[in-house]
Design an enzyme around this catalytic site. Structure first.
Site, mmCIF file in Angstrom:
data_model
loop_
_atom_site.group_PDB
_atom_site.id
_atom_site.type_symbol
_atom_site.label_atom_id
_atom_site.label_comp_id
_atom_site.label_asym_id
_atom_site.label_seq_id
_atom_site.Cartn_x
_atom_site.Cartn_y
_atom_site.Cartn_z
ATOM 1 N N ASP A 158 0.865 -1.175 0.000
ATOM 2 C CA ASP A 158 0.000 0.000 0.000
ATOM 3 C C ASP A 158 0.906 1.230 0.000
ATOM 4 O OD1 ASP A 158 -2.130 1.695 0.101
ATOM 5 O OD2 ASP A 158 -3.013 0.867 1.914
ATOM 6 N N ASP A 172 -2.519 2.311 -6.269
ATOM 7 C CA ASP A 172 -1.497 2.340 -5.213
ATOM 8 C C ASP A 172 -1.524 1.129 -4.295
ATOM 9 O OD1 ASP A 172 -3.949 2.994 -4.146
ATOM 10 O OD2 ASP A 172 -3.166 4.493 -2.759
ATOM 11 N N GLU A 173 -2.203 0.061 -4.694
ATOM 12 C CA GLU A 173 -2.377 -1.068 -3.770
ATOM 13 C C GLU A 173 -2.463 -2.373 -4.551
ATOM 14 O OE1 GLU A 173 -5.505 -2.308 -0.187
ATOM 15 O OE2 GLU A 173 -5.933 -0.609 -1.499
#
Length: 466
Positions: A11, A105-106
């Site tokens: 993350d 983003d993950e």
């Protein structure tokens, strides 16, 4: 659940805001809030400095401004975020063929499938190296969780924030989960959390103590069974490689409701062109055109039209979207419009002329004529709006970004990712020496990182011989 912590969850830390801080030296260490800046805007991401003030994602921007009046408020730069995300995802795919992106983003990674980790020590080494590689390539930080399941890996990465690494060793899961609040578990939102609290259940351990039957009574069969399994640290979900795209769409929310029918039509045409550009960028075409309209009273309507074959022709999509708009009453005003294409394929139908003429549409009356698509709205006026955060270049002062604009003036701070905090200048909004610019890379010369190797043969776990 596997016997080693080889599921990795990455993350990126406050991703959008961190990108803005990395590209704008004057904002480092300061409260930065990224999102829609209009009256109906919401926060997309807040930096950790802003979170201390109570600002969080999905909060109305008006509330954020009350909590953090001195923060920097910036429009998102999605093209830049996407390019940095591509760099991060490439690092993950070098670790394993099984990478499951959840957002820009993950992502989850199955390290065992890639042969890059097989026990606690090797998994920790991979996580440590990944964080260093991300910093070297992008200049940003990410938090890594490692565990034997997806649920636990995600919980571990939350514990690792910001810029950390947490490994949950098999056998310790129950003891780790028991004192945590119920909202720690995936799927337990505010409503479920309040329901459990009224029943006297506040921690994950108390969920397990309540028993499966009580949870089914409180929450229903599906949710009750799932929550009980999670409280016992049971999660057998595999990491699933990136799913095939099912649709491509774009939409805009307007600060002020649009009442002019001509303006609504022009907006739909512009969105159709943007959608086709995205479609072509992905090398795709599609059969079904979808129009989305959110009206003044928040009611949302969708209309769709299916062609005989897939297309990526902007004229075809524009005309279909215009026909769909004809069936929607926009009298009271429109606050959101969207155009999408589904039924995707990686080829286009050769007979596009017939589709463009309207004859290939399943439910258009035979002989019905459509008006020629209006010309796309010129981009020049939009280019001179100077939203806060936009990259610009001045003929004399070089690269900078917009701090703010109004009353016919635009204020620019001239700095680059590798510079010291820069000086500020103000210009007329129509200054011919000032123009929009592409974002600069956060890292000037990112290193070429070698593809990770699997473990040496001597280190691989071997099956016990009979």
């Amino acid at each position: 659940m596997r016997s080693a912590p080889t599921i990795l969850h990455l993350d990126m830390d406050a991703f959008y805001a961190s990108v803005e801080q990395a590209s704008k030296p004057s904002l480092r260490g300061k409260a930065v809030i990224v999102g829609g800046l209009g009256p109906r805007g919401v926060v997309a991401t807040a930096s950790y400095e802003a979170r201390v003030l109570g600002v969080h994602s999905a909060m109305p921007m008006s509330q954020a401004r009350r909590l953090a009046p001195n923060a920097a408020y910036l429009v998102p730069r999605f093209a830049l975020y996407r390019s940095i995300s591509d760099q991060v995802m490439a690092l993950l795919r070098a670790l394993s063929p099984l990478v499951e992106p959840l957002s820009l983003d993950e992502a989850f990674v199955d390290l065992e499938a890639g042969g890059t980790a097989w026990d606690e020590r090797s998994a920790r080494l991979v996580g440590t190296k990944l964080r260093a590689d991300i910093r070297a390539v992008t200049g940003l930080t990410g938090s890594v969780g490692l565990a034997a399941s997806k649920m636990l890996a995600k919980i571990a990465s939350e514990q690792a924030k910001p810029d950390g690494l947490v490994v949950i060793e098999p056998g310790t899961e129950r003891a780790m989960l028991e004192p945590m609040p119920v909202r720690t578990l995936p799927g337990v939102g505010p409503a479920t959390g309040d329901h459990l609290r009224r029943a006297g259940i506040h921690t994950v351990g108390e969920i397990a103590e309540a028993g499966e039957d009580e949870l089914v009574r409180l929450l229903g069969k599906a949710h009750g069974h799932a929550l009980y399994a999670m409280a016992l640290a049971r999660d057998d979900r595999p990491v699933v490689a990136e799913r095939e795209t099912k649709s491509v769409s774009v939409e805009d929310t307007y600060d002020v409701d649009i009442h002019d029918r001509v303006r609504v039509g022009l907006e739909v045409q512009r969105l159709a062109d943007r959608c086709v550009r995205r479609l072509r960028g992905a090398g795709l075409s599609g059969r079904t055109i979808v129009l989305k309209v959110r009206r003044y009273d928040f009611s949302t309507l969708t209309r769709s039209e299916t062609l005989r074959g897939p297309t990526d022709d902007p004229a075809v999509v524009r005309e279909a979207a215009a026909r769909l708009l004809d069936s929607v009453d926009t009298t009271g005003g429109v606050r959101l419009l969207g155009v999408g294409v589904s039924g995707l394929a990686d080829y286009t139908q050769e007979d596009l002329f017939a589709q463009a003429a309207g004859g290939a549409v399943e439910h258009v009356a035979e002989g019905e004529e459509s008006e020629p698509a209006p010309e796309p709205r010129p981009e020049a006026p939009v280019e001179r709006r100077w939203p806060a955060g936009r990259d610009v270049r001045h003929a004399e002062y070089g690269h900078g970004w917009v701090q703010g604009s109004g009353l016919g003036r635009v204020t620019v701070r001239f700095e680059t990712p590798g510079s010291a905090p820069g000086r500020v200048k103000t210009f007329r909004v129509d200054d011919p020496a000032l123009e929009t610019a592409d974002p600069l890379p956060l890292v000037e010369s990112p290193p070429d990182l070698p593809a990770p190797m699997g473990p040496p043969e001597a280190q691989r776990p071997r099956p016990l011989e009979a």
